[in-house]
Design a protein around this motif. Structure first.
Motif, PDB file in Angstrom:
ATOM      1  N   LEU A 189       1.298  -4.995   7.174  1.00  0.00           N
ATOM      2  CA  LEU A 189       1.488  -3.586   6.837  1.00  0.00           C
ATOM      3  C   LEU A 189       2.836  -3.144   7.392  1.00  0.00           C
ATOM      4  O   LEU A 189       3.207  -3.525   8.500  1.00  0.00           O
ATOM      5  CB  LEU A 189       0.368  -2.759   7.485  1.00  0.00           C
ATOM      6  CG  LEU A 189       0.287  -1.278   7.102  1.00  0.00           C
ATOM      7  CD1 LEU A 189      -0.344  -1.125   5.713  1.00  0.00           C
ATOM      8  CD2 LEU A 189      -0.524  -0.483   8.115  1.00  0.00           C
ATOM      9  N   ARG A 225       4.099   2.482  10.194  1.00  0.00           N
ATOM     10  CA  ARG A 225       4.313   3.865   9.766  1.00  0.00           C
ATOM     11  C   ARG A 225       4.685   4.730  10.970  1.00  0.00           C
ATOM     12  O   ARG A 225       4.167   4.513  12.069  1.00  0.00           O
ATOM     13  CB  ARG A 225       3.038   4.459   9.161  1.00  0.00           C
ATOM     14  CG  ARG A 225       2.326   3.612   8.120  1.00  0.00           C
ATOM     15  CD  ARG A 225       3.035   3.685   6.790  1.00  0.00           C
ATOM     16  NE  ARG A 225       2.161   3.356   5.655  1.00  0.00           N
ATOM     17  CZ  ARG A 225       2.060   2.162   5.085  1.00  0.00           C
ATOM     18  NH1 ARG A 225       2.711   1.131   5.573  1.00  0.00           N
ATOM     19  NH2 ARG A 225       1.278   1.997   4.029  1.00  0.00           N
ATOM     20  N   GLU A 276       3.672   7.640  11.786  1.00  0.00           N
ATOM     21  CA  GLU A 276       2.538   8.343  12.403  1.00  0.00           C
ATOM     22  C   GLU A 276       1.779   7.458  13.390  1.00  0.00           C
ATOM     23  O   GLU A 276       1.066   7.954  14.263  1.00  0.00           O
ATOM     24  CB  GLU A 276       1.580   8.924  11.348  1.00  0.00           C
ATOM     25  CG  GLU A 276       0.932   7.907  10.419  1.00  0.00           C
ATOM     26  CD  GLU A 276       1.712   7.719   9.129  1.00  0.00           C
ATOM     27  OE1 GLU A 276       2.957   7.902   9.137  1.00  0.00           O
ATOM     28  OE2 GLU A 276       1.088   7.370   8.107  1.00  0.00           O
ATOM     29  N   ASN A 281      -5.158   0.190  14.474  1.00  0.00           N
ATOM     30  CA  ASN A 281      -4.865   0.890  13.223  1.00  0.00           C
ATOM     31  C   ASN A 281      -5.470   0.016  12.131  1.00  0.00           C
ATOM     32  O   ASN A 281      -4.790  -0.784  11.507  1.00  0.00           O
ATOM     33  CB  ASN A 281      -3.355   1.045  13.018  1.00  0.00           C
ATOM     34  CG  ASN A 281      -3.031   1.595  11.636  1.00  0.00           C
ATOM     35  OD1 ASN A 281      -3.898   2.201  10.988  1.00  0.00           O
ATOM     36  ND2 ASN A 281      -1.811   1.377  11.176  1.00  0.00           N
ATOM     37  N   PRO A 282      -6.796   0.134  11.949  1.00  0.00           N
ATOM     38  CA  PRO A 282      -7.476  -0.762  11.005  1.00  0.00           C
ATOM     39  C   PRO A 282      -7.315  -0.273   9.574  1.00  0.00           C
ATOM     40  O   PRO A 282      -6.811   0.825   9.353  1.00  0.00           O
ATOM     41  CB  PRO A 282      -8.943  -0.628  11.443  1.00  0.00           C
ATOM     42  CG  PRO A 282      -9.050   0.778  11.924  1.00  0.00           C
ATOM     43  CD  PRO A 282      -7.711   1.112  12.551  1.00  0.00           C
ATOM     44  N   PRO A 283      -7.718  -1.097   8.599  1.00  0.00           N
ATOM     45  CA  PRO A 283      -7.726  -0.601   7.212  1.00  0.00           C
ATOM     46  C   PRO A 283      -8.712   0.553   7.108  1.00  0.00           C
ATOM     47  O   PRO A 283      -9.848   0.433   7.551  1.00  0.00           O
ATOM     48  CB  PRO A 283      -8.188  -1.814   6.406  1.00  0.00           C
ATOM     49  CG  PRO A 283      -8.861  -2.721   7.398  1.00  0.00           C
ATOM     50  CD  PRO A 283      -8.203  -2.471   8.708  1.00  0.00           C
ATOM     51  N   TYR A 284      -8.263   1.690   6.545  1.00  0.00           N
ATOM     52  CA  TYR A 284      -9.183   2.837   6.460  1.00  0.00           C
ATOM     53  C   TYR A 284      -9.130   3.568   5.127  1.00  0.00           C
ATOM     54  O   TYR A 284      -9.665   4.656   4.992  1.00  0.00           O
ATOM     55  CB  TYR A 284      -8.973   3.800   7.631  1.00  0.00           C
ATOM     56  CG  TYR A 284      -7.557   4.315   7.859  1.00  0.00           C
ATOM     57  CD1 TYR A 284      -6.960   5.202   6.969  1.00  0.00           C
ATOM     58  CD2 TYR A 284      -6.844   3.946   8.996  1.00  0.00           C
ATOM     59  CE1 TYR A 284      -5.691   5.697   7.193  1.00  0.00           C
ATOM     60  CE2 TYR A 284      -5.565   4.435   9.239  1.00  0.00           C
ATOM     61  CZ  TYR A 284      -4.990   5.311   8.331  1.00  0.00           C
ATOM     62  OH  TYR A 284      -3.730   5.813   8.568  1.00  0.00           O
ATOM     63  N   LEU A 285      -8.473   2.981   4.136  1.00  0.00           N
ATOM     64  CA  LEU A 285      -8.465   3.620   2.815  1.00  0.00           C
ATOM     65  C   LEU A 285      -9.730   3.236   2.049  1.00  0.00           C
ATOM     66  O   LEU A 285     -10.244   2.123   2.194  1.00  0.00           O
ATOM     67  CB  LEU A 285      -7.233   3.183   2.021  1.00  0.00           C
ATOM     68  CG  LEU A 285      -5.872   3.508   2.644  1.00  0.00           C
ATOM     69  CD1 LEU A 285      -4.752   3.122   1.688  1.00  0.00           C
ATOM     70  CD2 LEU A 285      -5.769   4.980   3.024  1.00  0.00           C
ATOM     71  N   LEU A 332       0.771   0.997  -3.004  1.00  0.00           N
ATOM     72  CA  LEU A 332       0.845   0.153  -1.802  1.00  0.00           C
ATOM     73  C   LEU A 332       0.582  -1.306  -2.157  1.00  0.00           C
ATOM     74  O   LEU A 332       0.228  -2.113  -1.292  1.00  0.00           O
ATOM     75  CB  LEU A 332      -0.189   0.631  -0.763  1.00  0.00           C
ATOM     76  CG  LEU A 332      -0.061   2.103  -0.330  1.00  0.00           C
ATOM     77  CD1 LEU A 332      -1.253   2.523   0.529  1.00  0.00           C
ATOM     78  CD2 LEU A 332       1.246   2.325   0.423  1.00  0.00           C
ATOM     79  N   ALA A 341      -5.074  -5.087   5.027  1.00  0.00           N
ATOM     80  CA  ALA A 341      -4.594  -4.153   6.049  1.00  0.00           C
ATOM     81  C   ALA A 341      -4.869  -2.712   5.652  1.00  0.00           C
ATOM     82  O   ALA A 341      -4.699  -1.805   6.462  1.00  0.00           O
ATOM     83  CB  ALA A 341      -3.092  -4.338   6.273  1.00  0.00           C
ATOM     84  N   LEU A 342      -5.300  -2.499   4.412  1.00  0.00           N
ATOM     85  CA  LEU A 342      -5.477  -1.146   3.886  1.00  0.00           C
ATOM     86  C   LEU A 342      -6.919  -0.792   3.583  1.00  0.00           C
ATOM     87  O   LEU A 342      -7.336   0.347   3.766  1.00  0.00           O
ATOM     88  CB  LEU A 342      -4.654  -0.989   2.588  1.00  0.00           C
ATOM     89  CG  LEU A 342      -3.136  -1.123   2.734  1.00  0.00           C
ATOM     90  CD1 LEU A 342      -2.480  -1.359   1.384  1.00  0.00           C
ATOM     91  CD2 LEU A 342      -2.571   0.133   3.384  1.00  0.00           C
ATOM     92  N   GLU A 386      -6.689   4.816  14.945  1.00  0.00           N
ATOM     93  CA  GLU A 386      -6.029   5.580  13.885  1.00  0.00           C
ATOM     94  C   GLU A 386      -6.976   5.637  12.686  1.00  0.00           C
ATOM     95  O   GLU A 386      -7.743   4.702  12.437  1.00  0.00           O
ATOM     96  CB  GLU A 386      -4.700   4.919  13.468  1.00  0.00           C
ATOM     97  CG  GLU A 386      -4.009   5.708  12.353  1.00  0.00           C
ATOM     98  CD  GLU A 386      -2.621   5.199  11.988  1.00  0.00           C
ATOM     99  OE1 GLU A 386      -1.888   4.718  12.889  1.00  0.00           O
ATOM    100  OE2 GLU A 386      -2.278   5.285  10.794  1.00  0.00           O
TER     101      GLU A 386
END
Ligand code: GLN
Length: 276
Positions: A90, A93, A95, A184-188, A198, A205-206, A236
């Motif tokens: 990834l 980012r 943030e 910061n795991p995949p969270y979408l 993306l 990763a997403l 995250e």
């Protein structure tokens, strides 16, 4: 033969539809010519060879087709560290620097803290913490061998020696207790409208499942057992997942649960401490 100014104009026009188009045009022309931004701006009348111009235009084409600038340049700055970025990881980012900030604050008063970065990707989070705190012992945990190789390369290139890399799924490689566990795991969600944009980044990763909460739930359920007393778990998540993640941490019996907002004002990182 063209000029720097004309080439910049061509790339700006090609990338005009992108939010960061003008800045990205400068980065790509700079990369194609091997010169910095200041020089491009200062000498717009400099001659550019046909070969360099074609290279810059080809980069702009790839960018227009969706490849992130970080992949085209092969690097991205995060927490003032220059990280190598490939299609195996990834793109870090801005943030996510919030996660680093909260993590550093949590271990500020603790000497020689043990830290784990779950799903480390490029290593951005764990390397930033290891770089700031030379007494910390940081574990970069990653299930993708290709991603872990990128993280190890970044550690070596940056001269960050107080990290170890461990291949494995979330908490599986953890041993003992940690003062700080971050991810910061995949969270979408699997149908998130942002995913088509993306496509050049690793899907693992997403996306971890249909709703986007799946990896967060697995980590919230497993990580608290590896926290030292007073240790912090910080995750995250998406802007609309704060309430769900707070509930997950409460169910895991963590205390002092709170959510921090990113610079855009979105709920972005939720954290809690092991009290017992
Ligand atoms: N913040 C990323 C994005 O919105 C998603 C990263 C993730 O799923 N961890 O592009």
């Amino acid at each position: 033969v063209t000029t720097v100014g004309a080439l910049l104009g061509a790339l700006r026009a090609r990338l005009a539809h992108l939010a960061e188009g003008p800045r990205e045009a400068e980065l790509l022309v700079g990369a194609a010519l091997g010169v910095g931004r200041a020089r491009l701006i200062a000498y717009p009348e400099s001659a550019v060879t046909e070969r360099d111009a074609q290279r810059a235009l080809a980069l702009a084409e790839e960018r227009a087709r969706g490849r992130p600038v970080a992949q085209l340049l092969g690097r991205r700055e995060f927490w003032s560290l220059e990280l190598e970025v490939t299609e195996a990881v990834l793109v870090p980012r801005p943030e996510t620097e919030l996660l680093v900030e909260l993590g550093l604050a949590a271990i500020a008063a603790h000497a020689d803290p043990r830290v784990a970065d779950l799903g480390a990707g490029s290593g951005a989070i764990g390397l930033a913490i290891a770089h700031e705190r030379s007494d910390a012992r940081v574990e970069l945990i990653e299930q993708s061998p290709a991603a872990l190789a990128v993280a190890c390369g970044n550690a070596r290139r940056l001269g960050v020696a107080n990290v170890v890399a461990k291949l494995g799924d979330w908490c599986a490689p953890l041993v003992g207790r940690y003062e700080l566990i971050l991810a910061n795991p995949p969270y979408l969600a699997a149908d998130d409208a942002a995913l088509p944009g993306l496509a050049h980044e690793p899907r693992a990763a997403l996306v971890a499942g249909a709703t986007g909460i799946e990896a967060l739930a697995r980590i919230a359920a497993s990580a608290p057992a590896y926290l030292a007393s007073g240790g912090l778990l910080a995750l995250e998540h998406g802007a609309d997942q704060g309430e769900a993640v707070r509930a997950l941490l409460a169910r895991a019996s963590l205390g002092g649960i709170a959510t921090a907002r990113d610079l855009a004002g979105h709920e972005r990182v939720t954290h809690g401490r092991r009290t017992g």
